[in-house]
Design a protein around this motif. Structure first.
Motif, PDB file in Angstrom:
ATOM      1  N   GLY A  16      59.995   7.998 -67.519  1.00 20.55           N
ATOM      2  CA  GLY A  16      61.022   7.755 -66.515  1.00 20.55           C
ATOM      3  C   GLY A  16      62.123   8.769 -66.574  1.00 20.55           C
ATOM      4  O   GLY A  16      62.152   9.658 -67.399  1.00 20.55           O
ATOM      5  N   GLY A  17      63.084   8.586 -65.687  1.00 22.51           N
ATOM      6  CA  GLY A  17      64.148   9.558 -65.565  1.00 22.51           C
ATOM      7  C   GLY A  17      65.343   9.221 -66.404  1.00 22.51           C
ATOM      8  O   GLY A  17      65.227   8.827 -67.542  1.00 22.51           O
ATOM      9  N   GLN A  69      69.115  -0.344 -67.107  1.00 22.10           N
ATOM     10  CA  GLN A  69      68.581  -0.401 -68.459  1.00 22.10           C
ATOM     11  C   GLN A  69      69.006   0.833 -69.248  1.00 22.10           C
ATOM     12  O   GLN A  69      68.860   1.955 -68.809  1.00 22.10           O
ATOM     13  CB  GLN A  69      67.059  -0.481 -68.416  1.00 22.10           C
ATOM     14  CG  GLN A  69      66.466  -0.743 -69.775  1.00 22.10           C
ATOM     15  CD  GLN A  69      65.026  -1.144 -69.662  1.00 22.10           C
ATOM     16  OE1 GLN A  69      64.317  -0.604 -68.827  1.00 22.10           O
ATOM     17  NE2 GLN A  69      64.582  -2.071 -70.479  1.00 22.10           N
ATOM     18  N   ALA A  70      69.525   0.590 -70.453  1.00 23.80           N
ATOM     19  CA  ALA A  70      69.988   1.698 -71.286  1.00 23.80           C
ATOM     20  C   ALA A  70      68.817   2.564 -71.699  1.00 23.80           C
ATOM     21  O   ALA A  70      67.758   2.072 -72.055  1.00 23.80           O
ATOM     22  CB  ALA A  70      70.701   1.151 -72.515  1.00 23.80           C
ATOM     23  N   SER A  71      69.005   3.882 -71.672  1.00 30.60           N
ATOM     24  CA  SER A  71      67.973   4.814 -72.091  1.00 30.60           C
ATOM     25  C   SER A  71      68.284   5.399 -73.451  1.00 30.60           C
ATOM     26  O   SER A  71      67.383   5.625 -74.245  1.00 30.60           O
ATOM     27  CB  SER A  71      67.842   5.935 -71.051  1.00 30.60           C
ATOM     28  OG  SER A  71      66.951   6.915 -71.492  1.00 30.60           O
ATOM     29  N   VAL A  72      69.554   5.657 -73.732  1.00 28.94           N
ATOM     30  CA  VAL A  72      69.958   6.306 -74.970  1.00 28.94           C
ATOM     31  C   VAL A  72      71.091   5.501 -75.603  1.00 28.94           C
ATOM     32  O   VAL A  72      72.060   5.165 -74.928  1.00 28.94           O
ATOM     33  CB  VAL A  72      70.424   7.754 -74.698  1.00 28.94           C
ATOM     34  CG1 VAL A  72      70.926   8.404 -75.976  1.00 28.94           C
ATOM     35  CG2 VAL A  72      69.290   8.578 -74.110  1.00 28.94           C
ATOM     36  N   THR A  73      70.946   5.190 -76.877  1.00 29.08           N
ATOM     37  CA  THR A  73      71.972   4.451 -77.593  1.00 29.08           C
ATOM     38  C   THR A  73      72.291   5.170 -78.895  1.00 29.08           C
ATOM     39  O   THR A  73      71.378   5.581 -79.618  1.00 29.08           O
ATOM     40  CB  THR A  73      71.512   3.014 -77.898  1.00 29.08           C
ATOM     41  OG1 THR A  73      71.140   2.378 -76.685  1.00 29.08           O
ATOM     42  CG2 THR A  73      72.626   2.225 -78.562  1.00 29.08           C
ATOM     43  N   SER A 160      62.151  11.962 -71.472  1.00 27.60           N
ATOM     44  CA  SER A 160      63.183  12.899 -71.024  1.00 27.60           C
ATOM     45  C   SER A 160      64.456  12.840 -71.866  1.00 27.60           C
ATOM     46  O   SER A 160      65.271  13.759 -71.814  1.00 27.60           O
ATOM     47  CB  SER A 160      63.528  12.636 -69.553  1.00 27.60           C
ATOM     48  OG  SER A 160      63.982  11.304 -69.376  1.00 27.60           O
ATOM     49  N   ASP A 161      64.611  11.769 -72.667  1.00 30.07           N
ATOM     50  CA  ASP A 161      65.785  11.691 -73.533  1.00 30.07           C
ATOM     51  C   ASP A 161      65.788  12.782 -74.589  1.00 30.07           C
ATOM     52  O   ASP A 161      66.820  13.079 -75.183  1.00 30.07           O
ATOM     53  CB  ASP A 161      65.844  10.325 -74.224  1.00 30.07           C
ATOM     54  CG  ASP A 161      66.079   9.189 -73.247  1.00 30.07           C
ATOM     55  OD1 ASP A 161      66.612   9.452 -72.156  1.00 30.07           O
ATOM     56  OD2 ASP A 161      65.708   8.042 -73.573  1.00 30.07           O
ATOM     57  N   GLY A 162      64.636  13.393 -74.825  1.00 30.01           N
ATOM     58  CA  GLY A 162      64.583  14.516 -75.766  1.00 30.01           C
ATOM     59  C   GLY A 162      65.378  15.708 -75.310  1.00 30.01           C
ATOM     60  O   GLY A 162      65.655  16.618 -76.105  1.00 30.01           O
ATOM     61  N   ASP A 163      65.781  15.734 -74.043  1.00 31.49           N
ATOM     62  CA  ASP A 163      66.615  16.824 -73.533  1.00 31.49           C
ATOM     63  C   ASP A 163      68.084  16.434 -73.414  1.00 31.49           C
ATOM     64  O   ASP A 163      68.887  17.224 -72.889  1.00 31.49           O
ATOM     65  CB  ASP A 163      66.093  17.284 -72.163  1.00 31.49           C
ATOM     66  CG  ASP A 163      64.801  18.069 -72.268  1.00 31.49           C
ATOM     67  OD1 ASP A 163      64.684  18.898 -73.198  1.00 31.49           O
ATOM     68  OD2 ASP A 163      63.899  17.857 -71.428  1.00 31.49           O
ATOM     69  N   ASP A 164      68.446  15.252 -73.889  1.00 30.44           N
ATOM     70  CA  ASP A 164      69.847  14.824 -73.836  1.00 30.44           C
ATOM     71  C   ASP A 164      70.692  15.742 -74.734  1.00 30.44           C
ATOM     72  O   ASP A 164      70.406  15.901 -75.924  1.00 30.44           O
ATOM     73  CB  ASP A 164      69.957  13.376 -74.313  1.00 30.44           C
ATOM     74  CG  ASP A 164      71.339  12.799 -74.091  1.00 30.44           C
ATOM     75  OD1 ASP A 164      72.295  13.294 -74.725  1.00 30.44           O
ATOM     76  OD2 ASP A 164      71.473  11.848 -73.291  1.00 30.44           O
ATOM     77  N   TRP A 190      58.098  13.638 -77.043  1.00 25.53           N
ATOM     78  CA  TRP A 190      59.227  14.584 -77.109  1.00 25.53           C
ATOM     79  C   TRP A 190      58.774  16.019 -77.315  1.00 25.53           C
ATOM     80  O   TRP A 190      59.600  16.930 -77.324  1.00 25.53           O
ATOM     81  CB  TRP A 190      60.182  14.183 -78.227  1.00 25.53           C
ATOM     82  CG  TRP A 190      60.794  12.817 -78.042  1.00 25.53           C
ATOM     83  CD1 TRP A 190      60.952  12.137 -76.865  1.00 25.53           C
ATOM     84  CD2 TRP A 190      61.308  11.957 -79.070  1.00 25.53           C
ATOM     85  NE1 TRP A 190      61.545  10.913 -77.091  1.00 25.53           N
ATOM     86  CE2 TRP A 190      61.771  10.766 -78.427  1.00 25.53           C
ATOM     87  CE3 TRP A 190      61.425  12.056 -80.447  1.00 25.53           C
ATOM     88  CZ2 TRP A 190      62.333   9.711 -79.138  1.00 25.53           C
ATOM     89  CZ3 TRP A 190      61.985  11.003 -81.164  1.00 25.53           C
ATOM     90  CH2 TRP A 190      62.437   9.846 -80.508  1.00 25.53           C
ATOM     91  N   LYS A 191      57.469  16.238 -77.482  1.00 18.97           N
ATOM     92  CA  LYS A 191      56.981  17.613 -77.592  1.00 18.97           C
ATOM     93  C   LYS A 191      57.335  18.377 -76.321  1.00 18.97           C
ATOM     94  O   LYS A 191      57.131  17.886 -75.202  1.00 18.97           O
ATOM     95  CB  LYS A 191      55.466  17.626 -77.803  1.00 18.97           C
ATOM     96  CG  LYS A 191      54.891  19.034 -77.917  1.00 18.97           C
ATOM     97  CD  LYS A 191      53.368  19.016 -78.065  1.00 18.97           C
ATOM     98  CE  LYS A 191      52.822  20.432 -78.058  1.00 18.97           C
ATOM     99  NZ  LYS A 191      51.335  20.463 -78.159  1.00 18.97           N
ATOM    100  N   GLY A 192      57.868  19.566 -76.490  1.00 14.87           N
ATOM    101  CA  GLY A 192      58.250  20.394 -75.357  1.00 14.87           C
ATOM    102  C   GLY A 192      59.663  20.163 -74.865  1.00 14.87           C
ATOM    103  O   GLY A 192      60.150  20.920 -74.016  1.00 14.87           O
TER     104      GLY A 192
END
Length: 380
Positions: A16-17, A69-73, A160-164, A190-192
């Motif tokens: 998801g986004g 909905q929370a994505s990153v905490t 996509s949270d790997g790019d936060d 999270w690869k890439g």
């Protein structure tokens, strides 16, 4: 796979986004053990999230959470400022057989990286919130150890949270990254992303990495990613090309630890057979940089500490090294595995294994013929 070994999924999505970013803090005085934290209670996707404050005589300010909905905490324990230092003495790694931090190996990793002086910062990466108990079990354990300036837990629920940028800033400023238990498929996603490079930068500056259960899987160079249904030994030996056996490569390759496939909960969940199938499949599919694939299975409560020279020391419980060093006699889709001469080392707590100069003696051997091992797999 290592799903559910330590953290529950709490019904959170992998893909998801964007999403909301929620931040909580633990301000800990390690001497008095006076902690303040906010706990995020996750309910149904479209409901409001609730925050419960747990305090000891302190006033708290709580930021409202949106209905999305929370994505990153983010939850931080200890100092609010990161350590700044020009050099570190790692790398050092810990590979745990279950999700929990093993004090002895983690203490050694911390002491190795900081060179016995000063303190460092730890980041815990998780793909889900624990289904019960503390929301930050890894940091609870880490902050009890000497030499820890802070411990920050990030829960990332989307690939996509790997790019936060905030996640990556914390990781790059840390000296040890611990992958929590749960579901390694979320970590492989999270690869890439920028997060992959951020974790690699911690090792490059002399820091460390590790994890437990799913977090152990992601730290090998060939990752059984668990993105399908859970695979047991019987299934894997009957068909090493089961559609549920999938691998991720090219994510992490730590010094002296090439051509490895990690596994966890090893004896308790009888995973020797599946690790045999994984190594044979890796050789058959040319996933290694040379002919051999090295399986590393750690029992629950065990932890394999790996230093900068490639020497591993085992803490807690047993571990096994399983090697496939030639093409399988038969490894085909839909057919049971046949492989003659798996080499197996059994490691007891306190024993060592040299991954830089890998041994050519001290093992016992087992054959697998049409999916059936020819003897006891866990004892010589």
């Amino acid at each position: 796979m290592a799903k559910g070994g330590f953290r529950g999924h709490a019904g959170l999505p992998v893909g998801g986004g964007g999403g909301e970013w929620n931040e909580t803090y633990i301000f800990a005085d390690f001497r008095s053990r006076c902690n303040v934290h906010y706990r995020l209670n996750l309910e149904e996707p479209m409901r409001f999230r609730q925050l419960t404050a747990v305090a000891a005589g302190l006033a708290l300010a709580v930021t409202a959470i949106s209905p999305a909905q929370a994505s990153v905490t983010r939850t931080r324990a200890g100092s609010t400022s990161d350590v700044s230092r020009s050099s570190w003495s790692g790398p050092a790694f810990t590979m745990n057989g279950s999700g929990a931090v093993v004090d002895a190996s983690m203490r050694r990793a911390i002491d190795t990286i900081r060179g016995g002086t000063g303190s460092l910062d730890v980041v815990v990466l998780a793909g889900s919130t624990p289904s019960s108990g503390s929301s930050t079990p890894e940091c609870d354990a880490v902050t009890r150890l000497p030499g820890v300036n802070s411990c920050t837990t990030w829960v990332l629920t989307r690939a996509s949270d790997g790019d936060d940028t905030r996640v990556n800033a914390d990781v790059r400023n840390a000296e040890f990254v611990y992958f929590a238990g749960g579901d390694q498929c979320r970590y492989a996603a999270w690869k890439g992303t920028a997060l992959q490079a951020s974790v690699q930068s911690v090792i490059a500056k002399g820091g460390g990495a590790g994890g437990g259960s799913a977090g152990t899987h992601i730290n090998s160079s060939i990752v059984y990613n668990g993105c399908g249904a859970s695979v047991d030994s019987r299934t894997a030996l009957d068909d090493p090309y089961s559609p549920d056996i999938t691998f991720t490569t090219g994510m992490f390759s730590w010094p002296n630890y090439a051509n490895t496939i990690n596994d966890s909960h090893f004896v308790t969940r009888d995973r020797m057979g599946r690790l045999m199938a994984f190594t044979a499949r890796a050789v058959a599919d040319h996933l290694t940089k040379n002919v051999a694939a090295w399986g590393v299975g750690v029992e629950e409560g065990g932890s394999l500490f790996l230093d900068r020279t490639g020497l591993a020391t085992l803490y807690g419980e047993d571990a096994y090294i399983v090697v496939a060093d030639h093409q399988p006699e038969r490894a085909e889709p839909g057919r049971a595995l046949t492989y003659y001469g798996f080499k197996i080392w059994r490691l007891n707590p306190g024993s060592t294994f040299d991954f830089r100069n890998r041994p050519s003696s001290g093992y016992y051997t087992r054959d697998v013929i049409t999916g059936e091992p020819d003897g006891s797999l866990y004892t010589p």
